[in-house]
Design an enzyme around this catalytic site. Structure first.
Site, PDB file in Angstrom:
ATOM      1  N   SER A 268       0.812  -1.212   0.000  1.00  0.00           N
ATOM      2  CA  SER A 268       0.000   0.000   0.000  1.00  0.00           C
ATOM      3  C   SER A 268       0.855   1.276   0.000  1.00  0.00           C
ATOM      4  CB  SER A 268      -0.947  -0.060   1.201  1.00  0.00           C
ATOM      5  OG  SER A 268      -2.096   0.655   0.907  1.00  0.00           O
ATOM      6  N   LYS A 272       4.105   2.078  -2.493  1.00  0.00           N
ATOM      7  CA  LYS A 272       4.501   3.293  -3.223  1.00  0.00           C
ATOM      8  C   LYS A 272       5.955   3.584  -2.847  1.00  0.00           C
ATOM      9  CE  LYS A 272      -0.041   5.274  -1.795  1.00  0.00           C
ATOM     10  NZ  LYS A 272      -1.052   4.597  -2.515  1.00  0.00           N
ATOM     11  N   TRP A 359     -10.192   0.588  -4.546  1.00  0.00           N
ATOM     12  CA  TRP A 359      -9.587   1.894  -4.254  1.00  0.00           C
ATOM     13  C   TRP A 359      -8.197   2.014  -4.885  1.00  0.00           C
ATOM     14  CZ3 TRP A 359     -11.432   6.318  -3.241  1.00  0.00           C
ATOM     15  CH2 TRP A 359     -10.726   7.297  -2.553  1.00  0.00           C
ATOM     16  N   HIS A 409      -7.763  -5.658   0.641  1.00  0.00           N
ATOM     17  CA  HIS A 409      -6.510  -4.918   0.744  1.00  0.00           C
ATOM     18  C   HIS A 409      -5.680  -5.416   1.929  1.00  0.00           C
ATOM     19  CE1 HIS A 409      -4.072  -1.387   0.005  1.00  0.00           C
ATOM     20  NE2 HIS A 409      -4.201  -0.979   1.267  1.00  0.00           N
TER      21      HIS A 409
HETATM   22  C1  GCU Z   1      -5.346   4.760   2.024  1.00  0.00           C
HETATM   23  C2  GCU Z   1      -4.798   5.547   0.854  1.00  0.00           C
HETATM   24  C3  GCU Z   1      -4.003   4.664  -0.103  1.00  0.00           C
HETATM   25  C4  GCU Z   1      -2.982   3.864   0.649  1.00  0.00           C
HETATM   26  C5  GCU Z   1      -3.646   3.121   1.778  1.00  0.00           C
HETATM   27  C6  GCU Z   1      -2.682   2.344   2.672  1.00  0.00           C
HETATM   28  O1  GCU Z   1      -6.355   3.920   1.597  1.00  0.00           O
HETATM   29  O2  GCU Z   1      -5.878   6.172   0.225  1.00  0.00           O
HETATM   30  O3  GCU Z   1      -3.363   5.447  -1.080  1.00  0.00           O
HETATM   31  O4  GCU Z   1      -2.304   3.005  -0.220  1.00  0.00           O
HETATM   32  O5  GCU Z   1      -4.302   4.037   2.625  1.00  0.00           O
HETATM   33  O6  GCU Z   1      -1.522   2.685   2.770  1.00  0.00           O
HETATM   34  O7  GCU Z   1      -3.156   1.381   3.306  1.00  0.00           O
END
Ligand code: GCU
Length: 432
Positions: A268, A272, A359, A409
């Protein structure tokens, strides 16, 4: 005077009101039939229009793309940050019932040894006869959260309050030990011959808008906590990525680890981060982005799931200031995320999605990987090897790996199994 106050007050309210409203008014689409057409920037064309014809020219184009990412997306790491010596603070050869050696390593990040520091938790498989390949990645809740091993000290840094993890005052506690263990199947990873190194991401930056003030970016900034960031100065993802490179500095010196076979992994927001770390630091031999979504592997130009605007509104500290310029004009962004993935070439890279994780835009993540293929082709490397998204739970790929699994997720044992099989294929010793 009063009327001026009222006017300013109303204006302020309007501004604040607009901002607060804006986050949930930001248009979001999760209907595939409503995705408008878009045109991606071509990784194989220089900004001045010249084509990139071979791998040698790609090195120049690569530098150009990296620079665009620094200027417009993640920001620039400040110059002149130190590389401090790491200290192994504890070593236990009989950890996890004798399966592993557990090392704790302390790495100060700035000049002052009392400033921000990484606490690396490293498990090495005792069965290994020679230096082993390793996975390194951040955890979300502290090193003590990835295992019930009582020998792992509680994290010292600020932790987000999550009732399900028993954290209510931003401080780690015994109750939260092991709360993230399902994302870190450590024994299984060790049994497959890999070392695992993990670090709490909050050691580098507390993850909230003002968190930088008590973290690395504040301590490194000229203006300290009053610092005003220039549009291209690093955001939290930049700082976290830099921290991964400092962990890599240590891993290269540990004789039990094969520093040429280190994979960086993140889930997540930390996916990134692993992509940006892998782009900037080519010592990472394999890069894994688990459900990294917007600002990770997912194409920004595809209007599906989270958007540039939404991520900047919810997490203003993650990216550099200039990234906000693209909130309502993503096509003006000079890069898109297939180019970030292409920055890993010719190294192996793995992108993964989950079916229920709309998402993060699973198709956008797949397409990010897909459109990186032409760069891999320059090196004679086989990319994904499929034209369209594979069925769920059907991993694909040559040098670019991809899967979409069923479920939500999360980083799961299934995901790790695919990453280890991919690493088995790609992190072979030189000459093997
Ligand atoms: C939120 C955010 C995402 C991210 C996520 C996470 O949902 O919007 O961009 O990847 O958190 O880090 O779990």
């Amino acid at each position: 005077m009063i009327s001026r106050f009222l006017r300013t007050g109303t204006a302020l309210l309007l501004v604040l009101g607009w901002k607060a409203l804006a986050v949930d008014k930001i248009p979001i689409n999760e209907d595939e039939s409503k995705v408008p057409p878009y045109t991606l920037p071509d990784p194989l064309v220089f900004t001045d229009g010249r084509p990139v014809k071979d791998a040698a020219a790609w090195q120049q184009r690569r530098a150009e793309i990296l620079e665009l990412y620094r200027t417009h997306v993640y920001g620039r790491t400040p110059k002149g940050l130190p590389r401090k010596k790491a200290t192994v603070t504890s070593e236990d050869h009989n950890a996890l019932g004798g399966l592993a050696t557990r090392k704790l390593i302390h790495v100060p990040l700035l000049w002052n040894d009392k400033g921000p520091a990484l606490d690396i938790l490293l498990y090495l498989p005792n069965a290994a006869k020679q230096p082993v390949p390793a996975f390194v990645g951040y955890n979300f809740n502290g090193n003590h959260a990835v295992t019930t091993d009582p020998g792992v000290p509680l994290a010292r840094s600020w932790i987000e309050n999550r009732r399900e993890n028993f954290i209510t005052n931003n401080v780690a506690n015994e109750q939260s030990r092991g709360c993230e263990a399902s994302a870190w199947p450590i024994e299984h990873i060790l049994a497959r011959g890999y070392a695992v190194a993990t670090i709490y991401y909050g050691d580098v930056e507390a993850d909230f808008a003002e968190g930088w003030k008590q973290s690395l970016r504040g301590a490194a900034a000229k203006g300290g906590t009053n610092h005003v960031f220039a549009p291209d100065e690093w955001g939290a993802i930049g700082a976290w990525s830099w921290g991964l490179s400092r962990a890599m500095d240590y891993l290269e010196t540990d004789s039990a680890v094969d520093g040429k076979r280190v994979a960086v992994i993140g889930h997540s927001r930390l996916g990134k981060t692993s992509l940006w770390a892998g782009a900037q630091d080519e010592r990472f031999a394999l890069v894994i982005a688990n459900e990294s979504g917007e600002g990770g592997a997912a194409l920004a130009r595809r209007w599906f799931g989270e958007t540039v605007w939404r991520i900047n509104a919810s997490f203003p500290h993650w990216f550099c200031g200039r990234f906000k310029d693209y909130n309502e004009n993503v096509p003006a962004l000079p890069v898109d995320q297939h180019e970030l993935i292409a920055l890993m070439a010719p190294r192996p890279v793995y992108v993964a999605s989950a079916e229920d994780d709309k998402w993060a835009d699973p198709r956008g993540e797949f397409l990010g990987a897909k459109h990186a293929e032409p760069v891999y082709a320059l090196f004679g490397k086989f990319g994904l090897g499929v034209a369209d998204m594979p069925a769920v739970n059907t991993p694909v790929g040559g040098t670019i790996g991809y899967h979409i699994r069923t479920g939500k997720h999360a980083l799961t044992a299934y995901d790790w199994d695919q990453y280890m099989s991919f690493a088995d294929r790609h992190l072979t010793k030189a000459g093997q």
